[in-house]
Write an enzyme that holds these catalytic residues in place. Structure first.
Site, PDB file in Angstrom:
ATOM      1  N   SER A 148       4.843   3.246   7.500  1.00 34.23           N
ATOM      2  CA  SER A 148       4.493   2.000   6.823  1.00 34.23           C
ATOM      3  C   SER A 148       5.655   1.450   6.014  1.00 34.23           C
ATOM      4  O   SER A 148       6.368   2.183   5.337  1.00 34.23           O
ATOM      5  CB  SER A 148       3.311   2.219   5.880  1.00 34.23           C
ATOM      6  OG  SER A 148       2.107   2.198   6.566  1.00 34.23           O
ATOM      7  N   HIS A 191       0.815  -1.217   0.000  1.00 29.73           N
ATOM      8  CA  HIS A 191       0.000   0.000   0.000  1.00 29.73           C
ATOM      9  C   HIS A 191       0.847   1.266   0.000  1.00 29.73           C
ATOM     10  O   HIS A 191       0.317   2.364  -0.146  1.00 29.73           O
ATOM     11  CB  HIS A 191      -0.993  -0.006   1.171  1.00 29.73           C
ATOM     12  CG  HIS A 191      -0.404   0.263   2.524  1.00 29.73           C
ATOM     13  ND1 HIS A 191      -0.094  -0.737   3.414  1.00 29.73           N
ATOM     14  CD2 HIS A 191      -0.071   1.420   3.148  1.00 29.73           C
ATOM     15  CE1 HIS A 191       0.379  -0.211   4.529  1.00 29.73           C
ATOM     16  NE2 HIS A 191       0.404   1.113   4.386  1.00 29.73           N
ATOM     17  N   ASP A 222       0.085  -7.571   1.635  1.00 31.44           N
ATOM     18  CA  ASP A 222       0.529  -6.177   1.727  1.00 31.44           C
ATOM     19  C   ASP A 222       2.052  -6.075   1.771  1.00 31.44           C
ATOM     20  O   ASP A 222       2.614  -5.286   2.522  1.00 31.44           O
ATOM     21  CB  ASP A 222      -0.083  -5.472   2.944  1.00 31.44           C
ATOM     22  CG  ASP A 222       0.057  -3.954   2.879  1.00 31.44           C
ATOM     23  OD1 ASP A 222       0.250  -3.427   1.772  1.00 31.44           O
ATOM     24  OD2 ASP A 222      -0.004  -3.314   3.938  1.00 31.44           O
TER      25      ASP A 222
END
Length: 382
Positions: free
Chosen positions: A241, A137, A167
């Protein structure tokens, strides 16, 4: 599919306009043990106390400093900027970078390259030739990926492969010199209460580190059928992230992917994808550029220490192998499964065409079946 997810408020962390968290790290280091202090047994002088002494309590004392570990891992930290062409305007500045150092960088890039920065994330180098792990993502929708090293060097990266189901993404940069890198640790050995160090690019501030403990294991956020997150209390914020969480030996045991927060900032509840999930996916992406996950074509529900099959797709792999509605699955490939998620992870980890030994009960009778795994179609839950 399993029952509808119970949690819908989990704020998925990332480098897009919706994004929240990322960290990064580098070289592995074996540190001396900090876990040596033993407290004496509880006193027993009063009538209100226990009649027998309590057993000794092992206390894991906080390291005097994380600095030796940070010095070893931080060179492999990378900051990731995601851009698309098309120019920029004031109303296109992503809200999560307003008021941060990344906003100035955004405006500078707009003037020179007429590109739109979509967001920022983190990653970590796993090979001196320039392979970098991050979240899908973070980079999945990028036209251009720019990687910044801790020495200030900027390199353009290309996307090697992404896996939306887990992911995970792998990107690659070219460097004339070998790059610092980190190695994987075994997340299966991580225990609740263990110290953890995370590093990354929160709010575009560049390389930062935070520390905390492992709060829980096996968390299901309702983000996907393979959810199996490690919960961390080390502060994780927008921009973190794709970065790593390290054990005290400097090994990566999780990739930070999400937080839960009513404000978008850290409230001490972050989540990482365990290395036992990420590492094999990374190898598949490095060698093939994609991952083909195994698939059964069933709808599952949790039972009492088993998994119940409540529906079977017509002409799917499960039906062709003889699985039926009402079957209770006890084990896959000799490994017990007591939840639908555990069964799904076992099947997804298999390659299409593999045959798995299923131990089931059918109408109360034990039965063994050889189940041939199919290829998981796009956009299916199970």
């Amino acid at each position: 599919m399993t029952r509808p997810p119970r949690h819908r408020a989990w704020y998925i962390a990332g480098g897009t306009a919706l994004g929240v968290a990322a960290l990064a790290g580098s070289h592995a280091l074996a540190l001396p043990s900090f876990f040596s202090k033993i407290l004496p047994a509880a006193p027993t002088e009063t009538a209100d106390s226990f009649t027998a002494p309590l057993p000794p309590l092992l206390v894991t004392s906080r390291p005097m400093s994380f600095a030796p570990l940070v010095r070893q891992v931080i060179p492999a930290v990378v900051n990731i900027a995601i851009t698309q062409g098309g120019g920029a305007s004031e109303d296109k500045i992503p809200p999560q970078i307003r008021g941060t150092p990344l906003e100035k960088r955004y405006r500078d890039k707009m003037r020179h390259h007429q590109e739109e920065i979509l967001g920022a994330g983190s990653g970590f180098i796993i090979d001196p030739s320039g392979y970098i792990v991050t979240n899908n993502h973070v980079v999945g929708n990028a036209d251009k990926v720019t990687v910044s090293l801790t020495n200030g060097q900027e390199l353009t990266a290309h996307i090697v492969g992404v896996d939306s189901l887990t992911d995970v993404a792998v990107i690659k940069v070219e460097s004339p010199k070998p790059l610092p890198f980190v190695t994987w640790g075994d997340s299966r050995k991580v225990e609740v209460g263990d110290w953890i160090l995370v590093a990354g690019n929160p709010f575009g501030f560049g390389s930062s580190v935070t520390a905390g403990i492992v709060s829980a294991r096996g968390r299901d956020l309702g983000a996907g059928s393979l959810d199996d997150f490690i919960q961390l209390d080390a502060p994780i914020n927008p921009g973190n992230s794709g970065g790593p969480a390290f054990n005290m030996r400097g090994q990566v045991v999780a990739v930070n992917a999400a937080i839960v927060s009513p404000t978008g900032g850290s409230v001490g509840i972050g989540f990482g994808i365990p290395s036992e999930t990420v590492a094999p996916i990374v190898e598949e992406l490095r060698h093939f550029g994609h991952v083909d996950h195994g698939w059964l074509g069933v709808t599952l529900d949790d039972g009492n220490g088993s998994v119940q099959i409540v529906d079977v797709d017509r002409n799917g792999p499960a039906m062709k192998s003889g699985l039926k509605v009402g079957d209770q699955v006890l084990a896959v490939a000799a490994h017990p499964v007591d939840t639908a998620r555990a069964l799904l992870r076992s099947v997804a980890a298999a390659k299409p065409g593999d045959t798995l030994a299923f131990s089931i009960t059918r109408k109360g009778q034990p039965l063994s079946l050889a189940v041939k795994v199919g290829k998981r179609p796009a956009n299916v839950d199970q």
